[in-house]
Design an enzyme around this catalytic site. Structure first.
Site, PDB file in Angstrom:
ATOM      1  N   HIS A 148       1.234  -0.228  10.287  1.00 23.76           N
ATOM      2  CA  HIS A 148       1.861  -1.221  10.280  1.00 23.76           C
ATOM      3  C   HIS A 148       2.959  -1.329   8.874  1.00 23.76           C
ATOM      4  O   HIS A 148       2.728  -0.711   9.179  1.00 23.76           O
ATOM      5  CB  HIS A 148      -0.139  -1.676   8.928  1.00 23.76           C
ATOM      6  N   HIS A 149       3.322  -2.201   8.982  1.00 22.41           N
ATOM      7  CA  HIS A 149       5.102  -2.681   8.200  1.00 22.41           C
ATOM      8  C   HIS A 149       6.107  -2.008   8.976  1.00 22.41           C
ATOM      9  O   HIS A 149       7.170  -1.537   8.598  1.00 22.41           O
ATOM     10  CB  HIS A 149       4.930  -2.155   7.237  1.00 22.41           C
ATOM     11  N   GLU A 159       9.044 -10.546  -2.681  1.00 22.72           N
ATOM     12  CA  GLU A 159      10.399  -9.338  -3.019  1.00 22.72           C
ATOM     13  C   GLU A 159      11.396  -9.753  -3.486  1.00 22.72           C
ATOM     14  O   GLU A 159      11.803  -9.413  -4.384  1.00 22.72           O
ATOM     15  CB  GLU A 159      10.029  -8.930  -1.527  1.00 22.72           C
ATOM     16  N   GLY A 197      26.338 -16.902  -4.017  1.00 18.67           N
ATOM     17  CA  GLY A 197      25.567 -17.771  -4.484  1.00 18.67           C
ATOM     18  C   GLY A 197      24.444 -18.590  -3.506  1.00 18.67           C
ATOM     19  O   GLY A 197      24.655 -19.803  -2.158  1.00 18.67           O
ATOM     20  N   ASP A 238       0.595  -1.353   0.355  1.00 15.37           N
ATOM     21  CA  ASP A 238       0.038  -0.044  -0.233  1.00 15.37           C
ATOM     22  C   ASP A 238       0.734   1.601   0.042  1.00 15.37           C
ATOM     23  O   ASP A 238       0.632   2.668  -0.490  1.00 15.37           O
ATOM     24  CB  ASP A 238      -1.158   0.205   1.143  1.00 15.37           C
ATOM     25  N   ASN A 287      18.385 -34.620  -8.237  1.00 15.37           N
ATOM     26  CA  ASN A 287      19.080 -35.694  -7.723  1.00 15.37           C
ATOM     27  C   ASN A 287      19.265 -35.747  -6.621  1.00 15.37           C
ATOM     28  O   ASN A 287      19.800 -35.948  -5.946  1.00 15.37           O
ATOM     29  CB  ASN A 287      20.412 -34.982  -8.142  1.00 15.37           C
ATOM     30  N   GLY A 305      17.846 -33.886  -3.995  1.00 13.49           N
ATOM     31  CA  GLY A 305      18.510 -33.323  -2.515  1.00 13.49           C
ATOM     32  C   GLY A 305      19.394 -32.037  -3.000  1.00 13.49           C
ATOM     33  O   GLY A 305      20.211 -31.520  -3.978  1.00 13.49           O
ATOM     34  N   GLU A 359      25.137 -29.949  -0.495  1.00 18.36           N
ATOM     35  CA  GLU A 359      25.768 -29.859   0.764  1.00 18.36           C
ATOM     36  C   GLU A 359      25.645 -30.877   1.134  1.00 18.36           C
ATOM     37  O   GLU A 359      26.932 -31.186   2.314  1.00 18.36           O
ATOM     38  CB  GLU A 359      24.285 -29.339   1.554  1.00 18.36           C
ATOM     39  N   ASP A 413      16.550 -29.698  -7.982  1.00 24.49           N
ATOM     40  CA  ASP A 413      15.640 -30.165  -7.334  1.00 24.49           C
ATOM     41  C   ASP A 413      15.720 -29.389  -6.401  1.00 24.49           C
ATOM     42  O   ASP A 413      14.148 -28.742  -5.895  1.00 24.49           O
ATOM     43  CB  ASP A 413      15.214 -30.993  -7.012  1.00 24.49           C
TER      44      ASP A 413
END
Lengths: 596, 596
Positions: free
Chosen positions: B121-122, B57, B446, B28, B504, B506, B510, B477
């Site tokens: 608000h916000h 955003e 990254g 708004d 693959n 997952g 990591e 994925d």
């Protein structure tokens, strides 16, 4: 005795503080810390300490916030990784604004990498490792960037105490190389002191004497319950105050769900005697619910509520948080009256501020003395609230007004009801909650999409409390789009909320503020029937309801009432149909934006 | 003549600077500003100035970043609303780290609301309207919080100039009441001066003389092209340097796509003479592509590339950005050699720094003089790059190694190729790009999920350039789950990218760093075939490929090669199959985390 790792220490402290689910996203600076979550679960039993593994960091922050609001331990926890931690900040800022206790733990590069100013990924490429910590410090009550293992445990304890007692987010940065360093196990044996400092005796006595003298002469006092009453653990004190005084009690939008409202709670609405039954139930004894007068929201209130509150000669305001959307754009007309405000960190009587006279203790003291001054008080009536709809043909299209009244009689005791900012957060004000309901709505911060993450968090907290407590979300089709993938995490974790998606074809609240037909308030139409299977749900229900008849049918269905699978209910509504108070609220907001 | 509104002024300035799509989410405090986007489009013609209306955003920030990387105007623009603007900051910080020009415009409460410290608000509920601006200032090159209409236009121009010339994000806060205030139209008539300050003549002369004397005696010099060469608009200068000198040229992971690589580009790979045809094409004339030696990434480089670069006696480094993932964990072994570094804001020769001797001008000068010192230079060979796979049975399961070589011969000139951090950003290094390809990968920052938003941005920039330029995304994925809803915006805006989803199972990157079988590196399995229809796609293609034969079949299909609809290709890969250099990179990262 002996030692345990710092990572494990953090987990064990959270476990002690009744945090049983950790939200967040793995990242290479936090992976060893995540190992410790599983170690902690292994120690305390399957399901005792769970890594949620959210779809993204913002959703994780919303989930930690929702968790904290339901968790009796009044804390949520979130783990992110250095740099991309920024994705969570909108959620953390919301927790700050709305007084929600939360711990944001960030896995950061090793001390050595920081000292060498290595240009690691997830950095700004300038060797400055303090930037993100500085940014978070603006929206957290306190922070700690751990560097020294000798003080790390004390720092962690200090932050956790602040998060709990202040009910705000705190930030702890944990360098990756420190996670496996050893700390003395004995430190765990002493519980973190979570008590509030005692109020000053003399000042509190003055406050209580002053309030008692005001109560003694008041003819039609009222109690208003706002957000901080529940956030700062004063539900019981507020309830006792109503029970003892029998003053009419009103809630603000952010206070809704804090006290018993005595709503119908899953009764058979086709029973012709339902109204008299409910009325009788309500008027039995001196229940809080019998004194519940509805939602006060300034000039947006229903006329009978506005009159009752604004004509009262003494307002006892508990935990007030006076934002625009919580007050009907600051349209309270009680400013010149006798007002007593109880806050988490001070008390205010008329214009006099008593610093550090904290709500919980002063209310406990007041409750122990107030009956003595009620001798001349004659019980005032409370406004009557609409409980059921006027009968209508089943083929009628759904309207907002009809829907909110209807669905409120489907609620039952113990439900956790979450409403997204917009038509949902306004519509839910029409519903009279059954007793012991928790209401969640991010009225002040108002970040759209919040409710989806918060629903996941509420489910995880509810699961630990009682598997049968239902979690019910009302979200608009526009807001859903921001955070939809968190439904995938709900499926992964096997929780079974009700997801009511109010399909009104775009951002209705924004349309009402500005741009009724503007393209920017339109959204891409989705096939809501495919959302659950896309995210891998196997045992689920999808229902689409567009008429009053379809709505009645599903809400009467007894197997639908049981939360044994995840359900998505698409509720078809006209794009310009909104709760009346939202329409007025939007007009106010448009004025404020113009600087008028 | 006369006046125009401040909101319109902002839009017209962006239009002048070749920004034709604005990304963001309505809220708004920004709605009246959004009106001005449509006014601007009406002025300049349908499609000339578009509001993207993103799903959230963060995705909008990623999209603005991707847009800027493709847009010849080298700027992207993002509009959010006060407070919830924080959701965008991870994306903005990425643009800062990676030198991407971007304007973040935030609609904020009216001056009056700020002065009165209204608890809107916000907000954080504390009346402080400066918090979010302060936070953004840490990750922006400059900021402006507009307050005074008299200076607003100059402030906007100043910020836009900084965003363009520094190639970093800037932040402009626009109070809602100022959007419709009038400013003089005449200010629009003078274009914003985007020129860089001239280099100091004497210092530049010294730099060039020094470099020329080094070139004159060098036996096997090499050129390395890194990120800032393209970000700071020096593609042409680098290309000219290679053409004139015929020195071998290498790229870093972040530099890939900056210069012509002469990849095969959509040829018929079953032609038995394909290799000799391509080789002939490459060796014709003195093209830049014929001097392309591959990707240099420190000790993670292929041995022949590592040898060639590290045994050279002069390295001309253009636009270097030496982060861990861009250098094989800082494993460059060229530090003790003769190295000349051209940067956007300085030049470095061996250990001597020449401040403010900027890359673009110094390279232009160098190019005009360098041929005179090349008399004794004998052209050195460049490493041979693998172009096609060894034939294999069609029923063989896909492997990473086979896939990247195969898909690279499907690319064609002009493609825009986006690869997500992880197996995709590493795998793409195996592909030899056809000429005139733009490569996008967020190697330094990254943030996983980035590539999905960036794909939308790239599509919108490409659309304005040439409807036929294909935009091709490779995303895992796991990463897809963070930002999946931006596919909805692609569908809404009618763009037709190729979305290769590498399934693959997952977060493989990591897993390789830490927690090979850890639960926290698993993800909820999705039904990828349903994603496009869920988000409302009508004309689309979904394909799942698991074998080499299936891959060959789809990549040979001529209608598949045309970007006339949105396509999602699910590529089934083993969870532990990763490009070899990623495996090594992950081992390095694990070491750094332990502080070793």
């Amino acid at each position: 005795m002996g030692g345990l790792t710092l990572g494990r220490y953090i987990c064990e402290r959270l476990y002690q503080l009744n945090v049983h689910t950790i939200f967040g996203v793995p990242g290479d600076f936090n992976l060893t810390l995540l190992d410790k979550i599983y170690e902690t679960e292994a120690e305390h039993g399957t399901g005792s300490f769970i890594w949620a593994g959210n779809a993204n960091e913002l959703n994780a922050a919303y989930a930690a916030d929702g968790y904290s609001r339901v968790n009796p331990g009044k804390l949520g926890a979130l783990i992110t990784t250095f740099g991309v931690e920024l994705s969570a900040l909108n959620g953390v800022a919301g927790s700050y604004a709305e007084h929600v206790g939360m711990v944001h733990i960030v896995g950061v590069p090793s001390n050595e990498a920081q000292e060498k100013q290595m240009l690691l990924h997830h950095t700004l490429g300038n060797g400055d490792f303090t930037v993100f910590h500085n940014m978070s410090s603006k929206i957290c009550e306190t922070t700690s960037f751990l560097r020294d293992i000798a003080t790390a445990c004390d720092e962690i304890d200090r932050c956790l105490k602040v998060a709990y007692t202040m009910q705000r987010p705190v930030y702890i940065a944990v360098p990756s190389n420190m996670v496996d360093m050893k700390v003395p196990r004995v430190q765990l044996e002493k519980a973190i002191d979570l008590s509030l400092e005692d109020n000053d005796y003399d000042a509190q006595t003055e406050v209580i004497d002053h309030i008692l003298s005001m109560v003694q002469t008041a003819k039609n006092p009222v109690i208003i319950v706002d957000a901080c009453a529940s956030r700062h653990d004063c539900k019981q004190e507020v309830t006792n105050l109503v029970e003892i005084t029998q003053f009419p009690v009103y809630v603000t939008p952010m206070g809704k769900g804090t006290i018993d409202e005595g709503g119908v709670g899953g009764e058979d609405m086709s029973d012709p005697n339902i109204i008299s039954k409910i009325t009788m139930k309500l008027n039995t004894g001196k229940s809080v619910a019998s004194r519940f007068g509805g939602v006060y929201i300034g000039s947006l209130s229903k006329p009978e509520i506005k009159d009752a509150v604004e004509n009262s000669d003494l307002v006892l305001s508990c935990g007030g948080l006076l934002s625009d959307f919580n007050t009907g754009s600051f349209s309270y007309s009680i400013g010149t009256k006798n007002v007593v405000e109880f806050h988490s960190d001070h008390t205010k009587i008329r214009q006099a501020i008593y610093p550090k006279i904290k709500m919980k203790e002063v209310m406990q003291n007041l409750n122990s003395k107030i009956s003595a001054v009620l001798g001349s008080y004659e019980e005032q009536p409370v406004p009557k609230l609409k409980l059921i709809n006027t009968p209508a043909p089943p083929g009628n299209h759904l309207t907002q007004a009809w829907f909110w009244t209807r669905v409120s009689s489907w609620f039952r005791e113990g439900d956790i009801i979450i409403s997204e900012t917009g038509t949902s957060s306004h519509g839910i004000l029409e519903a009279r909650f059954p007793n012991n309901v928790i209401g969640i709505s991010q009225v002040l911060w108002g970040s759209i999409g919040y409710s989806v993450g918060a629903t996941l968090g509420a489910c995880m907290a509810a699961k630990y409390l009682d598997q049968n407590r239902r979690v019910i979300l009302f979200v608009g089709d526009g807001s859903l789009q921001l955070t939809v993938q968190e439904i995938s995490t709900m499926i992964k974790l096997g929780v079974n909320p009700y997801l009511f998606v109010l399909n009104n074809d775009g951002y209705t609240i924004e349309k009402l503020i500005h741009g009724l037909n503007a393209e920017y308030n339109q959204i891409q139409p989705w096939d809501h029937s495919k959302i659950l299977p896309t995210f891998g749900a196997k045992d689920y229900q999808f229902v689409k309801i567009a008429t009053m008849g379809e709505t009645n049918e599903i809400l009467k269905n007894s197997s639908f009432a049981e939360n044994d699978k995840i359900r998505l209910i698409e509720v078809m509504l006209n794009q310009f149909d909104a709760p009346l108070d939202l329409v007025k609220q939007a007009q106010f907001a448009a004025q404020v934006n113009k600087g008028k």
